[in-house]
Design a protein around this motif. Structure first.
Motif, short mmCIF file in Angstrom:
data_model
loop_
_atom_site.label_atom_id
_atom_site.label_comp_id
_atom_site.label_asym_id
_atom_site.label_seq_id
_atom_site.Cartn_x
_atom_site.Cartn_y
_atom_site.Cartn_z
N GLY A 243 0.79 -1.22 0.00
CA GLY A 243 0.00 0.00 0.00
C GLY A 243 0.82 1.28 0.00
O GLY A 243 0.67 2.11 0.90
N LEU A 244 1.68 1.45 -1.00
CA LEU A 244 2.40 2.71 -1.11
C LEU A 244 1.42 3.85 -1.42
O LEU A 244 0.41 3.66 -2.09
N ASP A 245 1.77 5.04 -0.94
CA ASP A 245 0.89 6.20 -1.08
C ASP A 245 1.51 7.26 -1.97
O ASP A 245 2.74 7.36 -2.10
N THR A 246 0.66 8.11 -2.53
CA THR A 246 1.13 9.31 -3.20
C THR A 246 1.55 10.34 -2.15
O THR A 246 1.24 10.19 -0.96
N VAL A 247 2.24 11.37 -2.58
CA VAL A 247 2.63 12.44 -1.65
C VAL A 247 1.39 13.07 -1.01
O VAL A 247 1.38 13.37 0.19
N GLU A 248 0.35 13.26 -1.80
CA GLU A 248 -0.86 13.88 -1.27
C GLU A 248 -1.48 13.03 -0.16
O GLU A 248 -1.92 13.56 0.88
N ALA B 271 6.85 21.66 -2.11
CA ALA B 271 8.08 21.09 -2.67
C ALA B 271 7.99 19.57 -2.74
O ALA B 271 8.44 18.95 -3.71
N ALA B 272 7.41 18.95 -1.72
CA ALA B 272 7.26 17.49 -1.72
C ALA B 272 6.37 17.02 -2.86
O ALA B 272 6.57 15.93 -3.42
N ALA B 273 5.40 17.84 -3.23
CA ALA B 273 4.46 17.46 -4.28
C ALA B 273 4.94 17.85 -5.68
O ALA B 273 4.31 17.46 -6.67
N ALA B 274 6.06 18.57 -5.79
CA ALA B 274 6.54 19.07 -7.08
C ALA B 274 7.20 17.94 -7.88
O ALA B 274 8.32 17.52 -7.58
N VAL C 76 13.53 12.96 -6.73
CA VAL C 76 12.80 12.21 -5.70
C VAL C 76 13.43 12.42 -4.32
O VAL C 76 12.71 12.57 -3.32
N LYS C 77 14.76 12.42 -4.24
CA LYS C 77 15.42 12.60 -2.94
C LYS C 77 15.08 13.95 -2.32
O LYS C 77 14.87 14.05 -1.11
N ALA C 78 15.01 14.99 -3.16
CA ALA C 78 14.66 16.33 -2.66
C ALA C 78 13.21 16.36 -2.18
O ALA C 78 12.89 16.97 -1.15
N ARG C 79 12.34 15.69 -2.91
CA ARG C 79 10.93 15.66 -2.51
C ARG C 79 10.76 14.90 -1.20
O ARG C 79 9.99 15.31 -0.32
N SER D 270 11.89 17.07 1.61
CA SER D 270 10.88 18.10 1.88
C SER D 270 9.71 17.52 2.66
O SER D 270 9.17 18.18 3.57
N LEU D 271 9.32 16.29 2.34
CA LEU D 271 8.20 15.67 3.03
C LEU D 271 8.57 15.34 4.48
O LEU D 271 7.74 15.51 5.39
N ARG D 272 9.80 14.90 4.70
CA ARG D 272 10.25 14.67 6.08
C ARG D 272 10.28 15.97 6.87
O ARG D 272 9.91 16.01 8.05
N LEU D 273 10.71 17.04 6.21
CA LEU D 273 10.69 18.36 6.86
C LEU D 273 9.26 18.78 7.21
O LEU D 273 9.00 19.32 8.29
N TYR D 274 8.33 18.54 6.28
CA TYR D 274 6.94 18.91 6.52
C TYR D 274 6.39 18.16 7.72
O TYR D 274 5.71 18.75 8.58
#
Length: 312
Positions: free
Chosen positions: A228-233, A285-288, A293-296, A299-303
């Protein structure tokens, strides 16, 4: 008057005397493929394993009918509990444990797929040989979909979740998820999941923090794939849900959680001026899709840490 749960048993359920009960909660998922894979091991475990499924308020009559029909044909003893309304992750797992008859409870998420064909047999052999208080088998992404929309989640999970058992054993309570978790019945009766958690996240880790203070937590190499992998959203929505749960963990176990990278990052971000204004940009940024991929993932970990900063 509220409607009651509907219970469906197959013919083998009544006479079974299992040592291990596999507990599979689900909501708006179809666990039929998982059931097929587990049932392939029926002969190998020879009546020593039963399956209990909990539909936590999906409300899909067709799915219920298909699963009921599948259970009737299975060689493993099986029970389906269909709830008329959602009870939540903690209450659902507690309900499954109450209905189980085995001396050990194997919590298995409905979107998991065993990585080999001795999955149940290895768990049953471990119980017969060592009867551990708590054991986590680990999980992988070997069979998970390799699609671009899941690339960020795959990168994050590979780094933080798909951890070798030797490394997990160094922080045993940290790497405990109900995706593939064995718990001896007396341990669970002593420490059940906290129903005060709501939404997604942290209820299994908090449970492990409590349990690890009293019982040994074992890690082994008996993995299953998290399909069950998820999208960024979808991930950002889950992280937003999990923030109050993280605060609950911090309040209860500050000595343990203070060593976690997520806590340390939240503490650092809390000092950042204008964090509330910056937080939405981390999410964007995570959704861009044009970013690496590493940058996104970063950004998601930061969020996530920025959300958790409110709790520390």
């Amino acid at each position: 008057m509220s409607r009651r749960a509907v219970i469906t048993d197959n013919a083998r359920w009544k006479t079974a005397r299992p040592a291990v009960s596999v507990l599979i909660p689900f909501l708006r998922d179809d666990p039929s493929q998982l059931l097929t894979l587990l049932d392939e091991e029926a002969a190998a475990v020879d009546g020593g394993v039963e399956l209990l499924l909990l539909d936590d308020g999906t409300g899909d009559v067709e799915l219920t009918a298909r699963l009921s029909a599948q259970i009737e044909t299975m060689r493993l003893p099986a029970r389906l509990i269909t709830l008329p309304a959602n009870e939540g992750r903690s209450r659902g797992r507690n309900r499954l444990a109450s209905a189980a008859r085995g001396g050990s409870l194997l919590f298995l998420d409905s979107d998991m797929r065993p990585d080999h064909r001795r999955f149940l047999k290895d768990w049953a052999d471990l119980v017969a040989r060592e009867d551990p208080a708590v054991a986590f088998g680990g999980f992988s992404l070997l069979q998970a979909p390799d699609e671009a929309r899941f690339a960020v989640h795959r990168a994050m999970a590979t780094r933080s979740d798909c951890v070798p058992y030797t490394e997990r054993a160094r922080q045993p309570e940290k790497y405990v998820y109900t995706s593939n978790l064995l718990v001896r019945r007396d341990v669970f009766e002593t420490e059940a999941f906290d129903p005060g958690f709501s939404g997604w996240g942290w209820e299994d880790v908090e449970w492990a923090m409590r349990v690890s203070r009293r019982f040994r937590v074992v890690h082994l190499d008996n993995p299953a794939t998290h399909m069950g992998l998820d999208t960024v959203e979808a991930l950002t929505a889950k992280y937003e849900q999990s923030a109050p749960n993280f605060a609950r963990v911090v309040g209860r176990h500050p000595d343990i959680v203070s060593a976690y990278p997520s806590y340390k990052a939240a503490r650092l971000l809390k000092r950042l001026p204008g964090l509330d204004a910056i937080r939405p940009w981390m999410k964007r940024a995570a959704a861009a899709a044009w970013l690496p991929v590493k940058a996104r993932a970063f950004s998601l970990r930061l969020y996530r840490a920025a959300l958790y900063a409110r709790a520390v």
